[in-house]
Structures are given as C-alpha cells and as structure tokens.
Design a protein around this motif. Structure first.
Motif, PDB file in Angstrom:
ATOM      1  N   ILE A  15     -36.826  92.906 -17.167  1.00  0.00           N
ATOM      2  CA  ILE A  15     -36.831  91.458 -16.958  1.00  0.00           C
ATOM      3  C   ILE A  15     -36.010  90.550 -17.613  1.00  0.00           C
ATOM      4  O   ILE A  15     -35.746  90.937 -19.007  1.00  0.00           O
ATOM      5  CB  ILE A  15     -38.287  90.907 -16.899  1.00  0.00           C
ATOM      6  N   ARG A  16     -35.400  89.490 -17.242  1.00  0.00           N
ATOM      7  CA  ARG A  16     -34.750  88.679 -17.909  1.00  0.00           C
ATOM      8  C   ARG A  16     -35.166  87.245 -17.520  1.00  0.00           C
ATOM      9  O   ARG A  16     -35.078  86.730 -16.378  1.00  0.00           O
ATOM     10  CB  ARG A  16     -33.243  88.486 -17.738  1.00  0.00           C
ATOM     11  N   VAL A  17     -35.524  86.488 -18.522  1.00  0.00           N
ATOM     12  CA  VAL A  17     -35.863  84.756 -18.191  1.00  0.00           C
ATOM     13  C   VAL A  17     -35.108  83.969 -18.728  1.00  0.00           C
ATOM     14  O   VAL A  17     -34.738  84.122 -19.946  1.00  0.00           O
ATOM     15  CB  VAL A  17     -37.492  84.592 -18.811  1.00  0.00           C
ATOM     16  N   TYR A  18     -34.647  83.059 -18.078  1.00  0.00           N
ATOM     17  CA  TYR A  18     -33.721  82.007 -18.516  1.00  0.00           C
ATOM     18  C   TYR A  18     -34.369  80.729 -18.831  1.00  0.00           C
ATOM     19  O   TYR A  18     -35.483  80.319 -18.329  1.00  0.00           O
ATOM     20  CB  TYR A  18     -32.570  81.654 -17.480  1.00  0.00           C
ATOM     21  N   LYS A  19     -33.725  79.817 -19.613  1.00  0.00           N
ATOM     22  CA  LYS A  19     -34.445  78.545 -20.091  1.00  0.00           C
ATOM     23  C   LYS A  19     -34.795  77.703 -19.124  1.00  0.00           C
ATOM     24  O   LYS A  19     -35.459  76.767 -19.156  1.00  0.00           O
ATOM     25  CB  LYS A  19     -33.636  78.076 -21.213  1.00  0.00           C
ATOM     26  N   SER A  20     -34.092  77.776 -17.865  1.00  0.00           N
ATOM     27  CA  SER A  20     -34.454  76.851 -16.797  1.00  0.00           C
ATOM     28  C   SER A  20     -35.558  77.340 -16.106  1.00  0.00           C
ATOM     29  O   SER A  20     -36.337  76.663 -15.150  1.00  0.00           O
ATOM     30  CB  SER A  20     -33.206  76.993 -15.522  1.00  0.00           C
ATOM     31  N   GLY A  21     -36.254  78.552 -16.359  1.00  0.00           N
ATOM     32  CA  GLY A  21     -37.327  78.966 -15.780  1.00  0.00           C
ATOM     33  C   GLY A  21     -37.133  80.155 -14.808  1.00  0.00           C
ATOM     34  O   GLY A  21     -37.994  80.675 -14.021  1.00  0.00           O
ATOM     35  N   ARG A  22     -35.707  80.161 -14.576  1.00  0.00           N
ATOM     36  CA  ARG A  22     -35.514  81.662 -13.339  1.00  0.00           C
ATOM     37  C   ARG A  22     -35.796  82.814 -14.266  1.00  0.00           C
ATOM     38  O   ARG A  22     -35.363  83.208 -15.090  1.00  0.00           O
ATOM     39  CB  ARG A  22     -33.999  81.322 -13.065  1.00  0.00           C
TER      40      ARG A  22
END
Length: 260
Positions: A15-22
C-alpha cells in the motif's frame, strides 16, 4: 509539492498513502461470485449490515444429498490493509476447500485500514461471525445457512497474517461472550498469523533495526489507538491479555512460515 503525489506512508508492494488522503493499493484483484466450473462450488455475496456495507461471500458445494454440512467462517489476510473476500487467493482457496471438505464457507469482508483503522476490522469480523451463528435456531435471512449448515460443527479459519489474527481475536471474543444455544465451535485454523510484541523473538531478532522500526510503524498505522506492540490483539501473551483458555474452541491448528 502536490499533496496528491506526496507520500505520507509507503509500504510497497502492499500500500501507499499520500498526504492528500489518497490510498493506492497494489496486488489488488477481484473475482466475482459464481459457480466454479472446476469444482462445482457455487458462491454468492450477501450484505449483512447495510449501515456499514459489511458483506460476506458464501460458498456451497455441489450437493449430492440433503445432509447438513460443517461451517467454516473465514477471514482473509493482507496486513489489515489489502485483500478482500473477493480476491483470487481467498476465492480460489475456498472453492477448493469447500469442494474437498464438503462444507459451507462464509468469508467475511471486514473493512480495511487506513480508511477504517483497527479496531473496526475486528468489530466487523465479530459481527460476521455473530451473523452466521444467528441462523443456528433454524431461522435467519440466509437460506443456505438455514438449510445446509450444521452448527454443531463450526470452524474458524484465518490466513496470511491479518486473517489469522482476526480469527484468533474472534475466537477469544466469542469465548468471553459465550455462544448462542445450538452452536459448537469445534476448532480453529490460523495459517501464518500475525502476532508480535515489544520484545523481539525468533525471526524478529534477525531483522535490522530499520526493519523492526517499520514493523512497529505499520502496526501503529493500521491501529492508531493501540496501546503498542504488546496490545493484547497483537501479543496474546502480554500482561493483561485474556487467557487463551477463553478461546471458544478447544482444538487449534497453527501453521507458521519462517520466511513469510
């Protein structure tokens, strides 16, 4: 930098989570419920809680006689963040297991972190189990369970780290809460379950400090409200954890993989 491209948490290739919440999940595939041509097993999806969207996938073997069949309640793996009741690993495994063992299986599609952090997945897993055994009195909304399930022969099965941990947690909760009349959980199978603790043991000792720090970071990421690595759901032998004597079943098969 674009927050939709700036990484907040990276656990590739899971998994990869971005600062935008995506959230970007890898290794994600879906197989629809169907009749499997190689085994004759039929599956279908049923929503059991419309308020949360919780659903299960049921499996029924090709029936040669109307006798009642053992019931397996199954929990998929995936580090609490990926996988589903519809992923190929779970679906193909259960088609095979149901055909070979002549059982009814119910695969619980618990919600995943980080959108739904633990303990939500635990609550979903318990809710799925309770929904299954609510049919033991001969009523209930699901005909496959009413007509074909033998609730004197119920088994819990969990695979691949998170699923094994889920099954163990459900077995403890069910033992502490007590079962409805007419339900007997004969055993539990946990395959490569996730357990850990503050003190490193076995293969954890051989990990680098960076790898161990990532392991701890991952646990806090999926369970922000945890008390730590010695949380009873992570370390069932930690101080204050419910005794394993409270497990709802008396027979347990544990499979471990040294290099998993």
């Amino acid at each position: 930098m674009d927050p939709d491209k700036e990484i907040h948490f990276d656990f590739f290739p899971v998994i990869r989570v971005y600062k935008s919440g995506r959230v970007e999940r890898f290794l994600t595939q879906i197989i629809p419920a169907s009749t499997d041509p190689s085994t004759g097993v039929t599956s279908k999806d049923v929503v059991i809680d419309s308020s949360t969207g919780l659903w299960v996938r049921l499996y029924l073997p090709k029936l040669e006689n109307p006798s009642k069949l053992p019931v397996v309640v199954y929990y998929h793996g995936g580090a609490f963040m990926i996988g589903s009741a519809a992923d190929p690993l779970s679906h193909n495994f259960l088609n095979w297991l149901v055909a070979e063992s002549k059982i009814v299986a119910v695969s619980v599609n618990y919600r995943l972190a980080p959108e739904f952090p633990l303990p939500i997945g635990y609550e979903d897993s318990v809710a799925g189990f309770k929904w299954v055994i609510s049919h033991a009195n001969g009523s209930g909304p699901e005909a496959w369970l009413v007509d074909h399930a033998d609730f004197d022969r119920v088994f819990l099965v969990g695979t691949c780290r998170a699923g094994g941990n889920m099954a163990h947690t459900v077995a403890l909760r069910a033992g502490l809460d007590k079962l409805e009349p007419g339900v007997v959980v004969k055993g539990m199978v946990i395959i490569h379950p996730y357990f850990s603790g503050e003190e490193r043991i076995a293969s954890e000792v051989r990990r680098s400090d960076a790898e161990w720090a990532k392991t701890k970071e991952l646990w806090h990421f999926v369970y922000p409200g945890t008390s730590g690595m010695d949380d009873p759901v992570s370390n069932p032998f930690s101080e204050g954890a419910p005794s394993v004597k409270n497990l709802v079943c008396k027979r347990v098969l544990v499979c471990v993989a040294e290099h998993d």
